[in-house]
Design an enzyme around this catalytic site. Structure first.
Site, PDB file in Angstrom:
ATOM      1  CG  HIS A 159      -2.070  -1.184   1.144  1.00 39.98           C
ATOM      2  ND1 HIS A 159      -3.119  -1.120   0.005  1.00 39.98           N
ATOM      3  CD2 HIS A 159      -2.372  -2.264   2.167  1.00 39.98           C
ATOM      4  CE1 HIS A 159      -3.731  -2.172   0.349  1.00 39.98           C
ATOM      5  NE2 HIS A 159      -3.407  -2.836   1.691  1.00 39.98           N
ATOM      6  CG  ASP A 195      -2.708  -8.240   0.654  1.00 41.36           C
ATOM      7  OD1 ASP A 195      -1.825  -8.714   1.569  1.00 41.36           O
ATOM      8  OD2 ASP A 195      -3.677  -7.625   0.807  1.00 41.36           O
ATOM      9  CG  HIS A 197      -6.566  -5.423   1.558  1.00 41.24           C
ATOM     10  ND1 HIS A 197      -5.827  -6.151   2.779  1.00 41.24           N
ATOM     11  CD2 HIS A 197      -7.703  -5.009   2.324  1.00 41.24           C
ATOM     12  CE1 HIS A 197      -6.685  -6.318   3.567  1.00 41.24           C
ATOM     13  NE2 HIS A 197      -7.841  -5.548   3.496  1.00 41.24           N
ATOM     14  CG  ASP A 284      -4.685 -10.158   3.365  1.00 38.32           C
ATOM     15  OD1 ASP A 284      -4.519 -10.761   2.311  1.00 38.32           O
ATOM     16  OD2 ASP A 284      -4.542  -8.983   3.628  1.00 38.32           O
TER      17      ASP A 284
HETATM   18  N1  Q9C Z   1      -8.749  -0.574  10.237  1.00 40.42           N
HETATM   19  C1  Q9C Z   1      -2.440  -5.384   4.117  1.00 40.42           C
HETATM   20  O1  Q9C Z   1      -3.066  -6.378   4.235  1.00 40.42           O
HETATM   21  N2  Q9C Z   1      -7.480  -1.227   7.320  1.00 40.42           N
HETATM   22  N3  Q9C Z   1      -3.081  -3.905   4.540  1.00 40.42           N
HETATM   23  C2  Q9C Z   1      -8.721  -1.862   7.002  1.00 40.42           C
HETATM   24  C3  Q9C Z   1      -9.290  -1.540   9.470  1.00 40.42           C
HETATM   25  C4  Q9C Z   1      -6.452  -1.393   6.424  1.00 40.42           C
HETATM   26  C5  Q9C Z   1      -4.366  -4.276   5.036  1.00 40.42           C
HETATM   27  C6  Q9C Z   1      -9.744  -1.296   8.085  1.00 40.42           C
HETATM   28  C7  Q9C Z   1      -5.905  -2.910   5.985  1.00 40.42           C
HETATM   29  C8  Q9C Z   1      -4.841  -2.728   5.290  1.00 40.42           C
HETATM   30  C9  Q9C Z   1      -0.815  -5.213   3.950  1.00 40.42           C
HETATM   31 ZN    ZN Z   2      -3.964  -7.232   2.535  1.00 35.55          ZN
END
Ligand code: Q9C
Ligand code: ZN
Length: 346
Positions: A159, A195, A197, A284
């Site tokens: 990200h 991933d 996301h 994930d």
């Molecule tokens: N607070 C990776 O898997 N937040 N990043 C989502 C929860 C961000 C995930 C809501 C999630 C980022 C590398």
């Molecule tokens: Zn992720």
């Protein structure tokens, strides 16, 4: 394949994040790395420390002032009398100026991050640099002839863009690995991001480049983080037009729907005919992940390893997300184990 890991990465610890309206301990914790490391040691993988790469290597994919901000951010925060987690209080949305970086720490923080889920704590810089060094070392092993290597990176990286951080990511480990391969004999490099996301940071870094293909499989931004990037109509720009491929999938996706998208991603990579592959390996996508909505099961990770090996490319695997602490180690070991089994049979 060899595994690269640094215990310095555990210095990023004790942060909090905004999650669905509540301030919670960070899902992205040192325990993630410990459970992955333990599973890989049980699986017989050789574990090496990273090489001591100079911090100047970060500037191959990141902006110098951004790197300087990350390096000094926490000491500026404590100099203002604060402790705990640094989290932002405002962002430059539409109607606000994008061209001014405030000199004060709170404004500068909102300028450089894009969410309230990515705390900077006292050890964040040391940990993020250690993770970057793990990725560079794995890329160096592959550039030097290993058929594959795995960087056990945390904090993750996909990200983080040229001059922004967020999504638990500070420095883009996968982008650093891809650039290292470009510098060392690989004319074309593909990044496959599996991933859950969308890898918005990696996409941004390589958006206008034809020498690095970015292909991502992820939950649709219509309903999932990072919300504002990762749609199928994003295809790159300028010389990079056509060298970004996004395959968003609905929440609830299972392997039988995931697999055809993965095949399409691998087809795009085969057509590109790269010299090496970087895999942004998030686990994930697992059904029990506490913040995610896909339904992959344990055996699916072995199949994922089979599919990645079938690309028959020198491969750097870089750890991204995965928050089901009890299961992520075994799932990463399934991907790597299946990958190796297929490689040995060549
Ligand atoms: N607070 C990776 O898997 N937040 N990043 C989502 C929860 C961000 C995930 C809501 C999630 C980022 C590398
Ligand atoms: Zn992720």
């Amino acid at each position: 394949m060899r595994v690269i890991y640094s215990p310095l990465q555990c210095r990023h610890d004790g942060g909090v994040e905004m999650h669905r309206g509540a301030l919670l301990p960070s899902f992205e914790s040192p325990a993630r790395a410990h459970t992955i490391l333990a599973a890989l040691q049980r699986g017989g993988f050789e574990v090496l420390p990273p090489r001591d790469w100079p911090e100047s290597r970060l500037l191959e994919v990141h902006d110098a002032e951004f790197v300087e901000f990350l390096r000094n951010a926490y000491s500026r925060w404590t100099a203002g009398g604060r402790d705990g987690s640094m989290l932002p209080s405002g962002f430059p949305a539409r109607g606000l100026r994008q061209d001014r970086r405030p000199s004060g720490i709170h404004g500068a923080l909102g300028y450089y991050t894009f969410d309230a889920s990515t705390p900077i704590v006292a050890g964040t810089w040391d940990a993020a640099v250690a993770a970057a060094r793990c990725a560079l070392t794995a890329a160096a092993l592959v550039a030097e002839g290993d058929s594959a290597a795995y960087a056990l990176c945390r904090p993750p990286g996909h990200h983080a863009g040229r001059s922004f951080f967020g999504g638990y990511c500070y420095l883009n480990n996968a982008a650093l690995a891809a650039q290292h391969l470009r510098n060392h004999g690989c004319a074309r490099v593909a990044v496959l991001d599996v991933d859950y996301h969308h890898g918005n940071g990696t996409q941004e870094i390589f958006w206008e480049r034809e020498d690095v293909l970015f292909v991502s499989l992820h939950a649709t931004p219509e309903s999932e983080y990072p919300y504002f990037l990762g749609y199928a109509d994003e295809r790159g720009a300028g010389r990079g037009e056509g060298y970004t491929v996004n395959l968003p999938l609905p929440l609830g996706t299972r392997w039988h729907e995931y697999r055809p998208a993965l095949d399409a991603a691998l087809d795009a990579i085969a057509r590109y005919a790269p010299d090496a592959l970087v895999v942004s390996l998030g686990v994930d996508t697992f059904e029990a992940d506490p913040i995610s909505g896909f339904k992959l099961t344990e055996p699916d990770y072995s199949e994922l390893g089979d599919c990645l090996a079938a690309a028959r490319l020198p491969t750097v695997l870089v750890q991204e997300g995965g928050y089901a602490i009890a299961e992520i180690g075994a799932n990463v070991a399934r991907v790597l184990g299946a990958f190796e089994t297929n490689t040995l049979r060549r």
